[in-house]
Scaffold this active site. Structure first.
Site, PDB file in Angstrom:
ATOM      1  N   HIS A 135      -7.523  -0.002   5.767  1.00 13.05           N
ATOM      2  CA  HIS A 135      -7.208  -1.514   6.216  1.00 13.05           C
ATOM      3  C   HIS A 135      -7.057  -1.854   7.574  1.00 13.05           C
ATOM      4  O   HIS A 135      -7.742  -2.860   7.792  1.00 13.05           O
ATOM      5  CB  HIS A 135      -5.755  -1.678   5.761  1.00 13.05           C
ATOM      6  CG  HIS A 135      -5.924  -1.644   4.156  1.00 13.05           C
ATOM      7  ND1 HIS A 135      -6.421  -2.514   3.219  1.00 13.05           N
ATOM      8  CD2 HIS A 135      -5.027  -1.134   3.255  1.00 13.05           C
ATOM      9  CE1 HIS A 135      -5.926  -2.346   2.138  1.00 13.05           C
ATOM     10  NE2 HIS A 135      -5.247  -1.393   1.978  1.00 13.05           N
TER      11      HIS A 135
ATOM     12  N   SER B 271       0.707  -1.176   0.072  1.00 11.69           N
ATOM     13  CA  SER B 271      -0.127   0.085   0.055  1.00 11.69           C
ATOM     14  C   SER B 271       0.890   1.200  -0.121  1.00 11.69           C
ATOM     15  O   SER B 271       1.872   1.447   0.674  1.00 11.69           O
ATOM     16  CB  SER B 271      -0.655   0.051   1.267  1.00 11.69           C
ATOM     17  OG  SER B 271      -1.843  -0.941   1.277  1.00 11.69           O
TER      18      SER B 271
END
Length: 458
Positions: free
Chosen positions: A384, A310
């Protein structure tokens, strides 16, 4: 009775009427008053066929408004199509006198703005759902432009969000795998909507979709056809990846590369893109990741690790503030100034000095820095961690593209989805904003605290 035939008949009528109104309107652009009048007629209609036709007319007229006229249209929705205060008062007094379910329902009905019923009726038109999503996109643009004067328009946005939360419920979403055989009309949208790592051309797209070690999945909604809502790109690999460039270019130069998907033990989510601005705030990503994990486990039972690679948007800006506000000792601030040097990441000495300072500060940023609601400052971390992932690893020079260097000093992060821990992590995050992280990230955060006190970085 053949209901499919009847629906097709309604659609043909409304599409014919919409084409007729567009032809009639070519001589002049409608104004907001005409669209509001069409909305009043729609709310007054009591027949299904006429309502479908009127909804198509109203949406057709709205789509031809100038941006200025759309602003006035939304202002009209805010004032004219709100709930009736007198009706609310009357229903509330009735409920106070007798607290039964029928009067409670009457109170609920009175409190609902007329706009919500209007949106439900507009949704009757062919392609009405997608047109309303686009209408909300216009509204969100207007809200961004109106910095301090948006309270009334925010109420309209709340109505959209309320209805879309039901219309785009998980039960209505359809998961589809995207590959090189997917229709070109959808592939073109994947190129256009990619928001994390730009897809430069069709060859670039083919590298991401056609390789045996790649997967891509998207959510669709039956009411808006081939318009994807959100999609995720996946790389199958051996071990947890720490750099994005080999994934994007398809280079095979390390032990994590695989030729056979059956040899993979990890699935890395390296790009998650929301496609419809008008659905902002409607959560799809958590459902998408969890269902994709299930799909991958069915296809490749040997997979053990489900992890992201990410970006860390906003980190470089936060780091610049720390460097300039004299929070850090002078020695560390001098090291951070090396980020201003051209191509600093290509110099091994520069890179090593910076890594010793930047990685601990990144751990502090991701674990401790919070927004006004007490949640992590970083939006990707919020996403997340809210899904139940663990902040697992901070990767130095994980993204050395110009964008990666500019937004995060080249850092990328692995968020790890441990299937047995997802629900517990999610509950801890929701209840206490707990940032679940690995021992390695905790060690980096402790090092950042020592650095702030003037102790050695290593």
């Amino acid at each position: 009775m053949n209901m499919t035939f009847l629906q097709e008949l309604f659609n043909s009528i409304t599409q014919r009427d919409a084409r007729l109104w567009r032809r009639q309107g070519e001589a002049g652009v409608p104004d907001h008053g005409q669209v509001l009048a069409a909305c009043r007629a729609l709310l007054a209609s009591d027949g299904e066929a006429s309502s479908i036709s009127l909804a198509s007319r109203a949406l057709s007229m709205y789509n031809r408004l100038t941006m200025e006229e759309r602003t006035r249209f939304f202002e009209g929705l805010a004032s004219e199509f709100a709930a009736d205060p007198a009706r609310i008062d009357q229903a509330y007094e009735a409920y106070r006198e007798q607290r039964d379910n029928s009067r409670l329902q009457a109170l609920f009905d009175a409190c609902e703005p007329r706009r919500q019923e209007l949106f439900r009726r507009l949704n009757l038109a062919s392609n009405g759902t997608y047109e309303l999503v686009r209408m909300r996109e216009n509204l969100l643009t207007l809200l961004r432009e109106r910095n301090g004067d948006k309270q009334e328009l925010a109420a309209i946005d709340a109505d959209f969000a309320h209805l879309f939360g039901s219309w785009f419920n998980r039960g209505f979403l359809v998961l589809k795998r995207i590959d090189w055989n997917t229709p070109a009309s959808i592939l073109e949208k994947i190129i256009r909507y990619e928001a994390v790592h730009e897809i430069r051309d069709w060859d670039d797209l083919r590298r991401r979709l056609d390789a045996r070690d790649r997967r891509c999945f998207a959510f669709f909604h039956p009411a808006i056809g081939d318009e994807p809502l959100i999609f995720v790109e996946v790389a199958l690999c051996r071990g947890l990846p720490d750099r994005i460039q080999p994934i994007l270019t398809g280079e095979r130069s390390g032990e994590r590369d695989i030729d056979d998907p059956e040899a993979a033990d990890a699935a890395a989510f390296f790009g998650i893109s929301n496609c419809q601005t008008g659905l902002r705030g409607i959560s799809f990503g958590n459902f998408l990741i969890k269902q994709v994990v299930q799909e991958l486990k069915l296809e490749l039972p040997q997979l053990k690790h489900f992890v992201t690679l990410s970006p860390v948007p906003g980190f470089a800006a936060w780091l610049a503030e720390r460097r300039d506000d004299e929070v850090l000792p002078d020695e560390l601030r001098q090291v951070l100034h090396e980020l201003d040097a051209p191509d600093w990441h290509l110099d091994a000495a520069h890179s090593e000095r910076l890594a010793a300072v930047v990685k601990p500060l990144a751990a502090r940023y991701l674990v401790e820095e919070k927004n006004a609601r007490g949640l992590p400052l970083n939006p990707v971390a919020r996403f997340h961690l809210g899904n139940g992932a663990e902040l697992h690893r901070i990767n130095w020079l994980g993204d050395i593209s110009p964008k990666g260097l500019k937004q995060a000093a080249g850092l990328m992060v692995n968020y790890l989805y441990v299937l047995d821990d997802i629900e517990r992590n999610h509950e801890n995050y929701t209840a206490n904003a707990t940032v679940v992280c690995s021992n390695a990230v905790r060690d980096l955060n402790r090092r950042a605290r020592k650095m702030a006190k003037g102790e050695p970085a290593k």
